[in-house]
Design a protein around this motif. Structure first.
Motif, PDB file in Angstrom:
ATOM      1  N   TRP A 133       0.845  -1.201   0.000  1.00  0.00           N
ATOM      2  CA  TRP A 133       0.000   0.000   0.000  1.00  0.00           C
ATOM      3  C   TRP A 133       0.878   1.248   0.000  1.00  0.00           C
ATOM      4  CZ3 TRP A 133      -5.451   0.467   1.896  1.00  0.00           C
ATOM      5  CH2 TRP A 133      -6.113  -0.767   1.942  1.00  0.00           C
ATOM      6  N   SER A 134       0.437   2.240  -0.736  1.00  0.00           N
ATOM      7  CA  SER A 134       0.969   3.611  -0.633  1.00  0.00           C
ATOM      8  C   SER A 134       2.489   3.663  -0.742  1.00  0.00           C
ATOM      9  CB  SER A 134       0.506   4.257   0.684  1.00  0.00           C
ATOM     10  OG  SER A 134      -0.898   4.281   0.768  1.00  0.00           O
ATOM     11  N   CYS A 135       3.007   2.951  -1.714  1.00  0.00           N
ATOM     12  CA  CYS A 135       4.433   3.041  -2.048  1.00  0.00           C
ATOM     13  C   CYS A 135       4.506   3.697  -3.423  1.00  0.00           C
ATOM     14  CB  CYS A 135       5.080   1.659  -2.035  1.00  0.00           C
ATOM     15  SG  CYS A 135       5.023   0.851  -0.412  1.00  0.00           S
ATOM     16  N   HIS A 136       4.572   5.010  -3.454  1.00  0.00           N
ATOM     17  CA  HIS A 136       4.304   5.784  -4.666  1.00  0.00           C
ATOM     18  C   HIS A 136       5.383   5.663  -5.723  1.00  0.00           C
ATOM     19  CE1 HIS A 136       1.597   8.397  -1.893  1.00  0.00           C
ATOM     20  NE2 HIS A 136       0.965   7.341  -2.346  1.00  0.00           N
ATOM     21  N   LYS A 137       6.599   5.250  -5.349  1.00  0.00           N
ATOM     22  CA  LYS A 137       7.669   5.079  -6.337  1.00  0.00           C
ATOM     23  C   LYS A 137       7.794   3.635  -6.813  1.00  0.00           C
ATOM     24  CE  LYS A 137      10.550   8.947  -4.781  1.00  0.00           C
ATOM     25  NZ  LYS A 137      11.896   9.348  -4.278  1.00  0.00           N
ATOM     26  N   PHE A 138       7.027   2.771  -6.222  1.00  0.00           N
ATOM     27  CA  PHE A 138       7.104   1.358  -6.576  1.00  0.00           C
ATOM     28  C   PHE A 138       6.604   1.164  -8.002  1.00  0.00           C
ATOM     29  CE2 PHE A 138       5.226  -2.974  -6.469  1.00  0.00           C
ATOM     30  CZ  PHE A 138       6.393  -3.670  -6.225  1.00  0.00           C
ATOM     31  N   ALA A 139       7.462   0.601  -8.873  1.00  0.00           N
ATOM     32  CA  ALA A 139       7.182   0.591 -10.309  1.00  0.00           C
ATOM     33  C   ALA A 139       6.660  -0.737 -10.836  1.00  0.00           C
ATOM     34  CB  ALA A 139       8.443   0.969 -11.076  1.00  0.00           C
ATOM     35  N   SER A 140       7.043  -1.858 -10.227  1.00  0.00           N
ATOM     36  CA  SER A 140       6.594  -3.140 -10.778  1.00  0.00           C
ATOM     37  C   SER A 140       6.758  -4.264  -9.770  1.00  0.00           C
ATOM     38  CB  SER A 140       7.379  -3.482 -12.055  1.00  0.00           C
ATOM     39  OG  SER A 140       8.757  -3.667 -11.747  1.00  0.00           O
ATOM     40  N   LEU A 141       5.874  -5.222  -9.889  1.00  0.00           N
ATOM     41  CA  LEU A 141       6.044  -6.458  -9.140  1.00  0.00           C
ATOM     42  C   LEU A 141       7.070  -7.320  -9.871  1.00  0.00           C
ATOM     43  CD1 LEU A 141       2.395  -7.523  -8.188  1.00  0.00           C
ATOM     44  CD2 LEU A 141       4.194  -6.856  -6.611  1.00  0.00           C
ATOM     45  N   PRO A 142       7.901  -8.033  -9.155  1.00  0.00           N
ATOM     46  CA  PRO A 142       8.908  -8.864  -9.826  1.00  0.00           C
ATOM     47  C   PRO A 142       8.286 -10.110 -10.447  1.00  0.00           C
ATOM     48  CG  PRO A 142       8.980  -9.215  -7.462  1.00  0.00           C
ATOM     49  CD  PRO A 142       7.989  -8.103  -7.688  1.00  0.00           C
ATOM     50  N   GLU A 143       8.916 -10.611 -11.496  1.00  0.00           N
ATOM     51  CA  GLU A 143       8.463 -11.868 -12.088  1.00  0.00           C
ATOM     52  C   GLU A 143       8.547 -13.016 -11.085  1.00  0.00           C
ATOM     53  OE1 GLU A 143       7.037 -12.863 -14.756  1.00  0.00           O
ATOM     54  OE2 GLU A 143       6.947 -10.960 -15.832  1.00  0.00           O
ATOM     55  N   GLY A 144       9.418 -12.850 -10.084  1.00  0.00           N
ATOM     56  CA  GLY A 144       9.569 -13.886  -9.073  1.00  0.00           C
ATOM     57  C   GLY A 144       8.301 -14.173  -8.295  1.00  0.00           C
ATOM     58  N   ILE A 145       7.292 -13.318  -8.469  1.00  0.00           N
ATOM     59  CA  ILE A 145       6.034 -13.535  -7.764  1.00  0.00           C
ATOM     60  C   ILE A 145       5.383 -14.843  -8.200  1.00  0.00           C
ATOM     61  CG2 ILE A 145       4.513 -12.352  -9.394  1.00  0.00           C
ATOM     62  CD1 ILE A 145       3.123 -11.079  -6.982  1.00  0.00           C
ATOM     63  N   ARG A 146       5.788 -15.350  -9.355  1.00  0.00           N
ATOM     64  CA  ARG A 146       5.209 -16.602  -9.852  1.00  0.00           C
ATOM     65  C   ARG A 146       5.481 -17.782  -8.925  1.00  0.00           C
ATOM     66  NH1 ARG A 146       9.917 -15.687 -12.594  1.00  0.00           N
ATOM     67  NH2 ARG A 146      11.407 -17.417 -12.730  1.00  0.00           N
ATOM     68  N   HIS A 147       6.464 -17.624  -8.037  1.00  0.00           N
ATOM     69  CA  HIS A 147       6.797 -18.716  -7.107  1.00  0.00           C
ATOM     70  C   HIS A 147       5.804 -18.830  -5.954  1.00  0.00           C
ATOM     71  CE1 HIS A 147      10.601 -19.303  -9.141  1.00  0.00           C
ATOM     72  NE2 HIS A 147      10.962 -18.036  -8.917  1.00  0.00           N
ATOM     73  N   LEU A 148       4.905 -17.863  -5.814  1.00  0.00           N
ATOM     74  CA  LEU A 148       4.011 -17.839  -4.646  1.00  0.00           C
ATOM     75  C   LEU A 148       2.802 -18.739  -4.895  1.00  0.00           C
ATOM     76  CD1 LEU A 148       4.127 -14.003  -3.873  1.00  0.00           C
ATOM     77  CD2 LEU A 148       5.616 -15.819  -3.023  1.00  0.00           C
ATOM     78  N   ILE A 149       3.044 -20.014  -4.954  1.00  0.00           N
ATOM     79  CA  ILE A 149       1.987 -20.968  -5.346  1.00  0.00           C
ATOM     80  C   ILE A 149       0.961 -21.193  -4.232  1.00  0.00           C
ATOM     81  CG2 ILE A 149       3.414 -22.148  -7.050  1.00  0.00           C
ATOM     82  CD1 ILE A 149       3.988 -24.283  -4.942  1.00  0.00           C
ATOM     83  N   THR A 150       1.250 -20.720  -3.014  1.00  0.00           N
ATOM     84  CA  THR A 150       0.285 -20.861  -1.913  1.00  0.00           C
ATOM     85  C   THR A 150      -0.448 -19.542  -1.624  1.00  0.00           C
ATOM     86  OG1 THR A 150       1.993 -20.375  -0.254  1.00  0.00           O
ATOM     87  CG2 THR A 150       1.626 -22.691  -0.819  1.00  0.00           C
ATOM     88  N   LEU A 151      -0.124 -18.485  -2.352  1.00  0.00           N
ATOM     89  CA  LEU A 151      -0.706 -17.171  -2.082  1.00  0.00           C
ATOM     90  C   LEU A 151      -2.211 -17.184  -2.350  1.00  0.00           C
ATOM     91  CD1 LEU A 151       0.297 -14.312  -1.236  1.00  0.00           C
ATOM     92  CD2 LEU A 151       0.160 -13.694  -3.665  1.00  0.00           C
ATOM     93  N   LYS A 152      -2.988 -16.704  -1.360  1.00  0.00           N
ATOM     94  CA  LYS A 152      -4.445 -16.656  -1.487  1.00  0.00           C
ATOM     95  C   LYS A 152      -4.979 -15.228  -1.622  1.00  0.00           C
ATOM     96  CE  LYS A 152      -5.341 -20.966   1.009  1.00  0.00           C
ATOM     97  NZ  LYS A 152      -6.041 -21.597   2.165  1.00  0.00           N
ATOM     98  N   HIS A 153      -4.260 -14.255  -1.083  1.00  0.00           N
ATOM     99  CA  HIS A 153      -4.753 -12.864  -1.046  1.00  0.00           C
ATOM    100  C   HIS A 153      -3.637 -11.933  -1.495  1.00  0.00           C
ATOM    101  CE1 HIS A 153      -7.449  -9.759   1.054  1.00  0.00           C
ATOM    102  NE2 HIS A 153      -6.470  -9.066   0.510  1.00  0.00           N
TER     103      HIS A 153
END
Length: 481
Positions: A133-153
């Protein structure tokens, strides 16, 4: 052993140093101090073998955070929850894998945060919730997010620098909730989103340059709730939306460029709630709406160019609530509305183009609440209204051209929650027999200055409103239990 460590609201904290022995007074510059801290990181990591919760919040001046160093964080082998809020100097998370035990990650109000390293996510096989939340300079989520196979939210909110989301988002095979909001530069969603077959809730709001949604959206076979709000450049929804067989709630709000809904909308066999709000170019509902046999709530609000509703509206055999508001060009309601035998609540508000209501309104035998407000050109109510034997609440307000009430209102013995007529300046006479209403009503008579006085002779027994024809133009009649 310590299991929870929290630094909270320390706005003047500038340094977090690691001391292994009593310090002597000496002038030590920042570089020497940082080198000493780095030399002692291995000691710090061994101090918290059972740490489960780490929360760093509102320490805006803190420059170095040893607990977020690569050496320490990968050795916090019991860490379950990591919460980082208001660390204004934080630019990145450490370039190392986070502990595989991490289950919840929250990042908020880190104004300098630019990136999250790919490698940070590669071992997170237990992470179930990630919010940024509210990280105004944050430009992109990393491709590494694909590893979060248990992520629900997954929730991303108020990240103004975010322009795209990675295709790897589609690899989140356990994701059930995806919320993206207040990302003013986000122009598209990845096509890979169609692979989120476990997704149940999708909310997208305040993304004004988002022009389209992926056509593959219709492949979200588990999706139950879809809300799209304040995406002003969005001109249409993908046709594939008709394949969302599990969808129960569809809310479209503040999408000023949206003109209509897909023709196949009627295939949404599970849809129970449909709301269209503040879509200023929205001009029509598809005829296929008649096939929404599970629909219970239909709200159309703030659609000024909408002129008609489809006749098939009367085929909504499960509809319980219908509200139409601020549709200034709506000229009539379909006669088929009389077939809505399950309808319990009907609200028609601020629709100045309406001059009449359907004659068959009296066939709504399940109707409990009827509210008509701000329909300034409505001249009469249908005579059949006296057949609404289940009606508990009747409010008629600001219908400036309403000249009379229908005969037979005295038969509405079920009216016990509210009966209110106000600001109907052309109304001069009551229907015969209205004085026979049940004794549990109070009759308010309006004085000439517009203030209502309770006539004590009428309170809590059989009401009489003889002399209604003498009411001032600001007169009010109100019955309440």
């Amino acid at each position: 052993m310590l299991e929870k460590l929290e630094l909270n609201t320390m706005p003047n904290l500038e340094k977090w140093t690691i001391s292994v022995e009593e310090e002597e007074e000496a002038d030590v510059d920042d570089e020497e101090e940082e080198e000493e801290d780095n030399n002692n990181l291995h000691l710090l990591s061994s101090m918290f073998p059972r740490l489960k919760d780490l929360s760093l919040e509102d320490c805006g001046k803190l420059r170095r955070v040893p607990m977020l160093s690569a050496w320490v964080i990968q050795h916090l082998t019991s860490l379950h929850n990591l919460e980082i809020k208001g660390l204004e100097g934080l630019v990145s998370l450490p370039d190392c894998p986070a502990p595989a035990t991490l289950e919840e990650l929250y990042i908020e109000k880190c104004s300098s945060l630019v990136r999250l390293p790919d490698c940070f996510f590669e071992n997170l096989n237990s992470l179930s919730e990630f919010q940024i939340w509210s990280c105004h300079k944050f430009a992109s989520l990393p491709e590494g997010i694909r590893h979060l196979i248990t992520l629900k939210h997954l929730q991303i909110n108020d990240c103004q620098g975010l322009t795209t989301l990675p295709e790897g988002l589609g690899s989140l095979s356990s994701l059930q909730v995806l919320k993206i909001g207040n990302c003013s530069d986000l122009s598209s969603l990845p096509q890979g989103i169609q692979h989120l077959t476990a997704l149940k809730t999708l909310h997208i709001w305040a993304s004004p340059v988002l022009k389209a949604l992926p056509e593959g959206l219709g492949s979200l076979s588990s999706l139950e709730e879809l809300e799209i709000q304040y995406c002003s450049d969005l001109s249409s929804l993908p046709q594939g939306i008709q394949h969302l067989s599990a969808l129960r709630t569809l809310v479209i709000s503040g999408c000023s460029g949206l003109k209509t809904l897909p023709k196949g909308l009627g295939n949404l066999s599970s849809l129970q709630v449909l709301e269209i709000r503040s879509c200023f170019d929205f001009s029509s509902l598809p005829q296929g709406i008649q096939h929404l046999t599970a629909l219970k709530t239909l709200n159309i609000l703030g659609c000024p160019v909408l002129e008609t509703l489809p006749e098939g509206l009367g085929s909504l055999s499960s509809l319980e609530e219908l509200e139409i508001q601020d549709c200034c060009n709506l000229s009539f309601l379909p006669e088929g509305i009389q077939h809505l035998t399950t309808l319990k609540k009907l609200g028609i508000l601020e629709c100045p183009g309406l001059k009449t209501l359907p004659k068959g309104l009296g066939s709504l035998l399940s109707l409990e609440e009827l509210e008509i407000e701000g329909c300034c050109n409505l001249s009469s109510l249908p005579e059949g209204i006296q057949h609404l034997t289940a009606l508990k609440k009747l409010i008629i307000s600001e219908c400036l051209h309403l000249k009379k009430l229908p005969e037979g209102l005295e038969s509405l013995s079920s009216l016990f929650e509210a009966f209110q007529i106000s600001d109907c300046s052309c109304l001069r006479a009551s229907p015969d027999g209205l004085g026979d209403l049940d004794s549990d009503y109070s009759c308010y008579r309006a004085s000439s200055d517009g203030r209502g006085d309770l006539d004590s002779d009428y309170s809590r027994y059989r009401a009489s409103i003889d002399g209604l024809s003498d009411l001032d133009s600001d007169g009010v009649i109100e019955f309440s239990d």
